[in-house]
Design a protein around this motif. Structure first.
Motif, PDB file in Angstrom:
ATOM      1  N   ASP A 268     -27.907  -4.276 -27.722  1.00  0.00           N
ATOM      2  CA  ASP A 268     -27.755  -5.598 -28.317  1.00  0.00           C
ATOM      3  C   ASP A 268     -26.461  -5.735 -29.106  1.00  0.00           C
ATOM      4  N   ARG A 269     -25.771  -4.627 -29.396  1.00  0.00           N
ATOM      5  CA  ARG A 269     -24.511  -4.669 -30.147  1.00  0.00           C
ATOM      6  C   ARG A 269     -23.318  -4.327 -29.250  1.00  0.00           C
ATOM      7  N   PHE A 270     -23.553  -4.079 -27.999  1.00  0.00           N
ATOM      8  CA  PHE A 270     -22.523  -3.585 -27.078  1.00  0.00           C
ATOM      9  C   PHE A 270     -21.733  -4.758 -26.509  1.00  0.00           C
ATOM     10  N   ASP A 271     -20.450  -4.908 -26.908  1.00  0.00           N
ATOM     11  CA  ASP A 271     -19.675  -6.040 -26.391  1.00  0.00           C
ATOM     12  C   ASP A 271     -18.276  -5.632 -25.924  1.00  0.00           C
ATOM     13  N   VAL A 272     -18.132  -4.382 -25.462  1.00  0.00           N
ATOM     14  CA  VAL A 272     -16.887  -3.921 -24.851  1.00  0.00           C
ATOM     15  C   VAL A 272     -17.169  -3.499 -23.415  1.00  0.00           C
ATOM     16  N   GLU A 273     -16.136  -3.138 -22.680  1.00  0.00           N
ATOM     17  CA  GLU A 273     -16.325  -2.729 -21.289  1.00  0.00           C
ATOM     18  C   GLU A 273     -16.743  -1.257 -21.199  1.00  0.00           C
ATOM     19  N   ASP A 274     -17.631  -0.960 -20.235  1.00  0.00           N
ATOM     20  CA  ASP A 274     -17.960   0.440 -19.965  1.00  0.00           C
ATOM     21  C   ASP A 274     -17.379   0.899 -18.623  1.00  0.00           C
ATOM     22  N   PHE A 275     -16.735  -0.053 -17.917  1.00  0.00           N
ATOM     23  CA  PHE A 275     -16.080   0.271 -16.636  1.00  0.00           C
ATOM     24  C   PHE A 275     -14.870  -0.629 -16.475  1.00  0.00           C
ATOM     25  N   GLY A 276     -13.828  -0.098 -15.872  1.00  0.00           N
ATOM     26  CA  GLY A 276     -12.656  -0.910 -15.582  1.00  0.00           C
ATOM     27  C   GLY A 276     -11.829  -0.312 -14.462  1.00  0.00           C
ATOM     28  N   VAL A 277     -11.175  -1.182 -13.707  1.00  0.00           N
ATOM     29  CA  VAL A 277     -10.274  -0.736 -12.650  1.00  0.00           C
ATOM     30  C   VAL A 277      -9.096  -1.700 -12.618  1.00  0.00           C
ATOM     31  N   ALA A 278      -7.920  -1.163 -12.356  1.00  0.00           N
ATOM     32  CA  ALA A 278      -6.723  -2.013 -12.378  1.00  0.00           C
ATOM     33  C   ALA A 278      -5.668  -1.479 -11.429  1.00  0.00           C
ATOM     34  N   MET A 279      -4.883  -2.393 -10.887  1.00  0.00           N
ATOM     35  CA  MET A 279      -3.681  -2.053 -10.140  1.00  0.00           C
ATOM     36  C   MET A 279      -2.492  -2.497 -10.979  1.00  0.00           C
ATOM     37  N   VAL A 280      -1.670  -1.529 -11.356  1.00  0.00           N
ATOM     38  CA  VAL A 280      -0.533  -1.793 -12.232  1.00  0.00           C
ATOM     39  C   VAL A 280       0.756  -1.631 -11.437  1.00  0.00           C
ATOM     40  N   ARG A 281       1.619  -2.640 -11.502  1.00  0.00           N
ATOM     41  CA  ARG A 281       2.931  -2.562 -10.865  1.00  0.00           C
ATOM     42  C   ARG A 281       3.992  -2.217 -11.906  1.00  0.00           C
ATOM     43  N   PHE A 282       4.923  -1.349 -11.519  1.00  0.00           N
ATOM     44  CA  PHE A 282       6.005  -0.922 -12.391  1.00  0.00           C
ATOM     45  C   PHE A 282       7.349  -1.263 -11.760  1.00  0.00           C
ATOM     46  N   GLU A 283       8.372  -1.213 -12.599  1.00  0.00           N
ATOM     47  CA  GLU A 283       9.721  -1.245 -12.057  1.00  0.00           C
ATOM     48  C   GLU A 283       9.907  -0.041 -11.144  1.00  0.00           C
ATOM     49  N   ARG A 284      10.965  -0.060 -10.336  1.00  0.00           N
ATOM     50  CA  ARG A 284      11.310   0.984  -9.358  1.00  0.00           C
ATOM     51  C   ARG A 284      10.274   1.119  -8.241  1.00  0.00           C
ATOM     52  N   ASP A 285       9.559   0.004  -7.927  1.00  0.00           N
ATOM     53  CA  ASP A 285       8.662  -0.072  -6.769  1.00  0.00           C
ATOM     54  C   ASP A 285       7.592   1.015  -6.796  1.00  0.00           C
ATOM     55  N   LEU A 286       6.921   1.125  -7.932  1.00  0.00           N
ATOM     56  CA  LEU A 286       5.848   2.101  -8.149  1.00  0.00           C
ATOM     57  C   LEU A 286       4.583   1.350  -8.509  1.00  0.00           C
ATOM     58  N   VAL A 287       3.444   1.797  -7.956  1.00  0.00           N
ATOM     59  CA  VAL A 287       2.162   1.202  -8.326  1.00  0.00           C
ATOM     60  C   VAL A 287       1.218   2.303  -8.782  1.00  0.00           C
ATOM     61  N   LEU A 288       0.312   1.925  -9.679  1.00  0.00           N
ATOM     62  CA  LEU A 288      -0.659   2.865 -10.228  1.00  0.00           C
ATOM     63  C   LEU A 288      -2.029   2.230 -10.189  1.00  0.00           C
ATOM     64  N   GLN A 289      -2.989   2.964  -9.617  1.00  0.00           N
ATOM     65  CA  GLN A 289      -4.382   2.522  -9.656  1.00  0.00           C
ATOM     66  C   GLN A 289      -5.067   3.262 -10.808  1.00  0.00           C
ATOM     67  N   PHE A 290      -5.619   2.495 -11.718  1.00  0.00           N
ATOM     68  CA  PHE A 290      -6.210   3.026 -12.938  1.00  0.00           C
ATOM     69  C   PHE A 290      -7.684   2.666 -12.942  1.00  0.00           C
ATOM     70  N   LYS A 291      -8.553   3.659 -13.140  1.00  0.00           N
ATOM     71  CA  LYS A 291      -9.991   3.386 -13.138  1.00  0.00           C
ATOM     72  C   LYS A 291     -10.673   4.278 -14.173  1.00  0.00           C
ATOM     73  N   ILE A 292     -11.648   3.728 -14.839  1.00  0.00           N
ATOM     74  CA  ILE A 292     -12.300   4.466 -15.916  1.00  0.00           C
ATOM     75  C   ILE A 292     -13.740   4.010 -16.045  1.00  0.00           C
ATOM     76  N   SER A 293     -14.614   4.923 -16.467  1.00  0.00           N
ATOM     77  CA  SER A 293     -16.024   4.580 -16.599  1.00  0.00           C
ATOM     78  C   SER A 293     -16.692   5.455 -17.649  1.00  0.00           C
TER      79      SER A 293
END
Length: 367
Positions: free
Chosen positions: A218-243
């Motif tokens: 009843d007090r939990f209001d943040v994420e417990d899972f997330g996934v993201a695709m991050v683009r960077f300069e120099r044509d690099l991508v990063l897939q970030f996932k956490i749980s």
């Protein structure tokens, strides 16, 4: 500067005890003051850790003394204010992760450090594992060629904290800030902290808000899972996932894909609270071609008995005594704060968002 480094601790939660135990193992450091806003907590901490230190309920009183530096161990929401106050008082700061709740706060903290005689270093003890340093050396050696894709993050099948960690007003974010910051630092430090430009993300909290899985649902209001695709300069991508929790054994290894080779790194440990990069390295494998043949080479792990937390605290104390720059400067961690900020904005808006970093300078590189 005297040979003895005079240290204060602000905040007396669980992590503060680890700081106190570490400082007590460093002959050149002495804890001389402890502050906590809750009456009696600082005195209780001093007694529990058997310190010859003065207790305070107002951290500003501690900062007005002749201490050299402070460990800030308060809840995330207090990081910004306490760090700014310490830097303005000219003190060196070892700040527990995550750096801040918002990106704007992190920017202000970096600005304060740039004009203060004190330094700001952020506490990422996994960097002191020789195997983490080996990952960085391999990635930056050129053996992988042009690194174009990175996958990092980790997942606990069950490993949700409670208390201040699950309340947005105190923590700012959930799994992203708590353990995701370690995953980001592992990958970004190996890459030399490149500049991100955009992120597309999704987050959820199906487990934390379900009383079947969490006693404080009843007090939990943040994420417990997330996934993201991050683009960077120099044509690099990063897939970030956490749980923090999931119906799966793993979210996979960290991978660096390059034009000449690839590196797979698995985390150390087993069990519900493992599977993330807050610890050491389990195994490493280099994938490459040899004489035209597809080859995979195990990279032997470096055996060691280092107490990584002690190494982190010792490096801070040594940097003060020797007049060195911050071991893990705020300019670097500002980049991952920008990514986490982008993840949360993207998830809320359900679209890709731009990442803007107004304060990136030459000092924001790998260490």
């Amino acid at each position: 500067m005297t040979s003895e480094i005079r240290i204060g601790i602000i905040g007396t939660g669980g992590i503060a005890h680890a700081h106190a135990r570490a400082y007590k193992q460093i002959p050149s450091a002495a804890i001389v003051g402890v502050a906590d806003i809750v009456p009696g907590k600082a005195a209780g901490f001093v007694a529990a850790e058997q310190l010859e230190a003065e207790p305070y309920t107002d951290h500003r009183e501690l900062l007005s003394t002749d201490i050299d530096g402070v460990s800030i161990c308060a809840p995330n929401a207090a990081h910004h204010r306490l760090t700014i106050d310490a830097l303005r008082a000219g003190k060196h700061v070892l700040l527990e992760k995550p750096m801040s709740v918002t990106l704007d706060e992190a920017i202000e903290m970096v600005e304060a450090a740039r004009v203060s005689p004190g330094m700001l270093t952020i506490g990422f003890q996994p960097r002191y594992d020789p195997n983490m340093k080996l990952v960085q050396e391999i990635v930056q050696s050129g053996q992988l060629g042009n690194v174009y894709y990175v996958e990092t993050g980790g997942g606990r099948r069950r490993g949700m904290p409670g208390g201040t960690f699950i309340r947005k007003e105190l923590a700012g974010a959930g799994a992203m800030a708590d353990i995701g910051c370690y995953s980001l630092d592992m990958a970004l430090n190996a890459l030399g902290y490149p500049k991100p430009v955009s992120v597309s993300a999704y987050t959820s909290n199906h487990f934390g808000t379900n009383p079947k899985y969490h006693p404080e649902a009843d007090r939990f209001d943040v994420e417990d899972f997330g996934v993201a695709m991050v683009r960077f300069e120099r044509d690099l991508v990063l897939q970030f996932k956490i749980s923090w929790a999931m119906h799966m054994d793993t979210l996979g290894a960290t991978m660096f894909l390059g034009s000449e080779g690839g590196l797979k790194v698995t985390p150390h440990g087993t069990g519900n609270w493992s599977g993330v990069w807050d610890g050491s390295v389990g195994s490493m494998t280099l994938y490459h071609d040899l004489m035209g043949l597809q080859t995979q080479t195990p990279v032997p792990a470096i055996a060691h008995q280092k107490d990584l937390f002690l190494e982190k605290v010792r490096d801070f104390a040594d940097a003060i005594r020797e007049g060195r720059p911050a071991p893990i400067p705020g300019e670097q961690i500002l980049i991952q704060q920008a990514i986490i900020d982008g993840v949360l904005r993207s998830s809320e808006q359900r679209r890709e968002v731009a990442i803007e970093l107004p304060l990136l300078g030459d000092s924001a590189g790998a260490s």
